[in-house]
Write a protein that holds these residues in place. Sequence first.
Motif, PDB file in Angstrom:
ATOM      1  N   ILE A 135       0.864  -1.184   0.000  1.00  0.00           N
ATOM      2  CA  ILE A 135       0.000   0.000   0.000  1.00  0.00           C
ATOM      3  C   ILE A 135       0.902   1.237   0.000  1.00  0.00           C
ATOM      4  O   ILE A 135       1.912   1.288   0.694  1.00  0.00           O
ATOM      5  N   PHE A 136       0.514   2.249  -0.765  1.00  0.00           N
ATOM      6  CA  PHE A 136       1.324   3.470  -0.891  1.00  0.00           C
ATOM      7  C   PHE A 136       0.989   4.485   0.201  1.00  0.00           C
ATOM      8  O   PHE A 136       1.871   5.127   0.767  1.00  0.00           O
ATOM      9  N   GLY A 137      -0.300   4.656   0.471  1.00  0.00           N
ATOM     10  CA  GLY A 137      -0.722   5.677   1.425  1.00  0.00           C
ATOM     11  C   GLY A 137      -2.018   5.300   2.107  1.00  0.00           C
ATOM     12  O   GLY A 137      -2.586   4.228   1.862  1.00  0.00           O
ATOM     13  N   THR A 138      -2.480   6.170   2.994  1.00  0.00           N
ATOM     14  CA  THR A 138      -3.687   5.905   3.777  1.00  0.00           C
ATOM     15  C   THR A 138      -4.664   7.065   3.645  1.00  0.00           C
ATOM     16  O   THR A 138      -4.318   8.131   3.141  1.00  0.00           O
ATOM     17  N   LYS A 139      -5.888   6.835   4.149  1.00  0.00           N
ATOM     18  CA  LYS A 139      -6.876   7.910   4.196  1.00  0.00           C
ATOM     19  C   LYS A 139      -7.670   7.809   5.491  1.00  0.00           C
ATOM     20  O   LYS A 139      -7.981   6.711   5.954  1.00  0.00           O
ATOM     21  N   MET A 140      -7.962   8.970   6.088  1.00  0.00           N
ATOM     22  CA  MET A 140      -8.777   8.993   7.306  1.00  0.00           C
ATOM     23  C   MET A 140      -9.661  10.230   7.282  1.00  0.00           C
ATOM     24  O   MET A 140      -9.230  11.308   6.910  1.00  0.00           O
ATOM     25  N   ARG A 141     -10.918  10.042   7.706  1.00  0.00           N
ATOM     26  CA  ARG A 141     -11.949  11.072   7.523  1.00  0.00           C
ATOM     27  C   ARG A 141     -12.544  11.546   8.841  1.00  0.00           C
ATOM     28  O   ARG A 141     -12.894  10.758   9.700  1.00  0.00           O
ATOM     29  N   SER A 142     -12.643  12.876   8.958  1.00  0.00           N
ATOM     30  CA  SER A 142     -13.408  13.546  10.002  1.00  0.00           C
ATOM     31  C   SER A 142     -14.473  14.391   9.292  1.00  0.00           C
ATOM     32  O   SER A 142     -14.402  14.582   8.082  1.00  0.00           O
ATOM     33  N   VAL A 143     -15.431  14.922  10.035  1.00  0.00           N
ATOM     34  CA  VAL A 143     -16.477  15.756   9.416  1.00  0.00           C
ATOM     35  C   VAL A 143     -16.655  17.042  10.206  1.00  0.00           C
ATOM     36  O   VAL A 143     -16.692  17.025  11.444  1.00  0.00           O
ATOM     37  N   ILE A 144     -16.765  18.143   9.467  1.00  0.00           N
ATOM     38  CA  ILE A 144     -17.006  19.471  10.061  1.00  0.00           C
ATOM     39  C   ILE A 144     -18.405  19.918   9.650  1.00  0.00           C
ATOM     40  O   ILE A 144     -18.697  20.047   8.464  1.00  0.00           O
ATOM     41  N   LYS A 145     -19.266  20.148  10.638  1.00  0.00           N
ATOM     42  CA  LYS A 145     -20.662  20.516  10.362  1.00  0.00           C
ATOM     43  C   LYS A 145     -20.963  21.988  10.654  1.00  0.00           C
ATOM     44  O   LYS A 145     -21.912  22.545  10.119  1.00  0.00           O
ATOM     45  N   GLU A 146     -20.141  22.604  11.516  1.00  0.00           N
ATOM     46  CA  GLU A 146     -20.371  23.994  11.900  1.00  0.00           C
ATOM     47  C   GLU A 146     -19.034  24.732  11.982  1.00  0.00           C
ATOM     48  O   GLU A 146     -17.991  24.118  12.213  1.00  0.00           O
ATOM     49  N   ALA A 147     -19.087  26.050  11.813  1.00  0.00           N
ATOM     50  CA  ALA A 147     -17.873  26.874  11.879  1.00  0.00           C
ATOM     51  C   ALA A 147     -17.504  27.126  13.337  1.00  0.00           C
ATOM     52  O   ALA A 147     -17.591  28.244  13.843  1.00  0.00           O
ATOM     53  N   ASN A 148     -17.083  26.065  14.008  1.00  0.00           N
ATOM     54  CA  ASN A 148     -16.719  26.130  15.421  1.00  0.00           C
ATOM     55  C   ASN A 148     -15.192  26.033  15.523  1.00  0.00           C
ATOM     56  O   ASN A 148     -14.618  24.980  15.254  1.00  0.00           O
ATOM     57  N   PRO A 149     -14.511  27.115  15.915  1.00  0.00           N
ATOM     58  CA  PRO A 149     -13.041  27.111  15.922  1.00  0.00           C
ATOM     59  C   PRO A 149     -12.439  26.011  16.781  1.00  0.00           C
ATOM     60  O   PRO A 149     -11.460  25.367  16.375  1.00  0.00           O
ATOM     61  N   GLU A 150     -13.031  25.766  17.973  1.00  0.00           N
ATOM     62  CA  GLU A 150     -12.481  24.734  18.858  1.00  0.00           C
ATOM     63  C   GLU A 150     -12.635  23.344  18.238  1.00  0.00           C
ATOM     64  O   GLU A 150     -11.716  22.520  18.293  1.00  0.00           O
ATOM     65  N   GLY A 151     -13.801  23.102  17.643  1.00  0.00           N
ATOM     66  CA  GLY A 151     -14.041  21.807  17.020  1.00  0.00           C
ATOM     67  C   GLY A 151     -13.114  21.568  15.841  1.00  0.00           C
ATOM     68  O   GLY A 151     -12.545  20.472  15.691  1.00  0.00           O
ATOM     69  N   ILE A 152     -12.944  22.580  15.008  1.00  0.00           N
ATOM     70  CA  ILE A 152     -12.098  22.443  13.819  1.00  0.00           C
ATOM     71  C   ILE A 152     -10.633  22.248  14.223  1.00  0.00           C
ATOM     72  O   ILE A 152      -9.916  21.435  13.625  1.00  0.00           O
ATOM     73  N   LYS A 153     -10.208  22.944  15.269  1.00  0.00           N
ATOM     74  CA  LYS A 153      -8.835  22.743  15.761  1.00  0.00           C
ATOM     75  C   LYS A 153      -8.657  21.312  16.280  1.00  0.00           C
ATOM     76  O   LYS A 153      -7.624  20.662  16.039  1.00  0.00           O
ATOM     77  N   VAL A 172       2.144   7.481   2.975  1.00  0.00           N
ATOM     78  CA  VAL A 172       1.716   8.864   2.759  1.00  0.00           C
ATOM     79  C   VAL A 172       0.264   9.010   3.222  1.00  0.00           C
ATOM     80  O   VAL A 172      -0.635   8.387   2.653  1.00  0.00           O
ATOM     81  N   PRO A 173      -0.004   9.839   4.258  1.00  0.00           N
ATOM     82  CA  PRO A 173      -1.377   9.972   4.751  1.00  0.00           C
ATOM     83  C   PRO A 173      -2.203  10.976   3.943  1.00  0.00           C
ATOM     84  O   PRO A 173      -1.728  12.060   3.612  1.00  0.00           O
ATOM     85  N   ILE A 174      -3.431  10.572   3.625  1.00  0.00           N
ATOM     86  CA  ILE A 174      -4.425  11.523   3.106  1.00  0.00           C
ATOM     87  C   ILE A 174      -5.269  11.971   4.293  1.00  0.00           C
ATOM     88  O   ILE A 174      -5.945  11.168   4.934  1.00  0.00           O
ATOM     89  N   ILE A 175      -5.197  13.261   4.600  1.00  0.00           N
ATOM     90  CA  ILE A 175      -5.978  13.863   5.680  1.00  0.00           C
ATOM     91  C   ILE A 175      -7.290  14.372   5.079  1.00  0.00           C
ATOM     92  O   ILE A 175      -7.284  15.178   4.153  1.00  0.00           O
TER      93      ILE A 175
END
Length: 297
Positions: A135-153, A172-175
Amino acid sequence: MRENQFDKVKNGKGFIAALDQSGGSTPKALANYGISKEAYTTEEEMFDLIHQMRTRIITSPAFDSKYILGAILFEQTMDRQIEGMYTAEYLAEKKGIVPFLKVDKGLAEPADGVQLMKPIPNLDTLLQRANQHHIFGTKMRSVIKEANPEGIKAVMDQQFEIAKQIISAGLVPIIEPEVDIHSQDKEKSEELLKVELLNHLNALSEDENVMLKLTIPTSANAYKELVQHPRVFRVVALSGGYSREEANKKLKENDGIIASFSRALTEDLNVDQTAEAFNAALEKAVKSIYDASVNKN
C-alpha cells in the motif's frame, strides 16, 4: 516501484478513485448499485456483495491507469483477492494504479460542531499489514458541520497526530476533514479550516509530507495556498453528496485540485447491467471525472 508511484501520485494527470465504503456506508452503496438489504442477511454476505461490485469495477477495462492515478481501499478489500491476487497488488501490478488504504474506524458522536474519528486501535499493526501489501498511502476522515473554531482545531490536532504515525511507518497519509456540503456556514468553516491546516502544515518538518482530501470550496481557488504548500503532496476533492455533474463543474473551477470521488464515480452503475452497459457507464464516469481533474476553467 515506489519511486514511480510517488511521481505518478504527485505529478500524474488523472484522479483517485474512492472504493472504500466501510460497514456503515456499505448498505447505501449496495442500494445505489441495485442490491437491496433483502438480498443479504449477514454482514459477511453484505461484504461479499460489495467485494463483487468492487471487483467488477477494478477489472473493467474502463478502470484504466490512463485516467486513474490511485484507488482507496477498505481494509477488508485489501485482505481479499481479485483473480488470485490480493487487491492492492492487483491494482499496482496488473493495472498500474496506486493503492491507498482507509485506516479510520468511523466517526465519533458530534461535539463542538464536528465529528472526530473514533480511536484507531492496533493502527501500527494495520500499517505493517498495509506495507506487506505494498500500500502506498492511507486515508482517514473527520467531518465538520459547523464553523466552530475549537471543534475544527480538534479535528486538525487529531488528524495530524495520526498522520505523523503513518509517515513514520513509511506511508503517505491523506488527511480528510470533510466540510458538510449542507452546513449553514460552509464557507466560514472552510476559512477556519484553511487557517488550521496552514498552522499544522507549517509545523511539519521537511520529511513530513501529507495529502489533503477536501470538500470542494464554496469560493473557487480558496485553497490555493494549500495546493502550493511545500508539505502538501497533492490536494484531492471529495464529491460530498453532489451529483457527478455538479461535482465535476465545481472541481473545474479549482486549479491544482483533482478528484477523489466515491458515489459520484459509481452513480450510474447497476448490478443488472450487461458487461457492455456496465463498462460503458463506468467509462463515461471515468472520462468525465478525469476531464474535470485536468482541464480547468
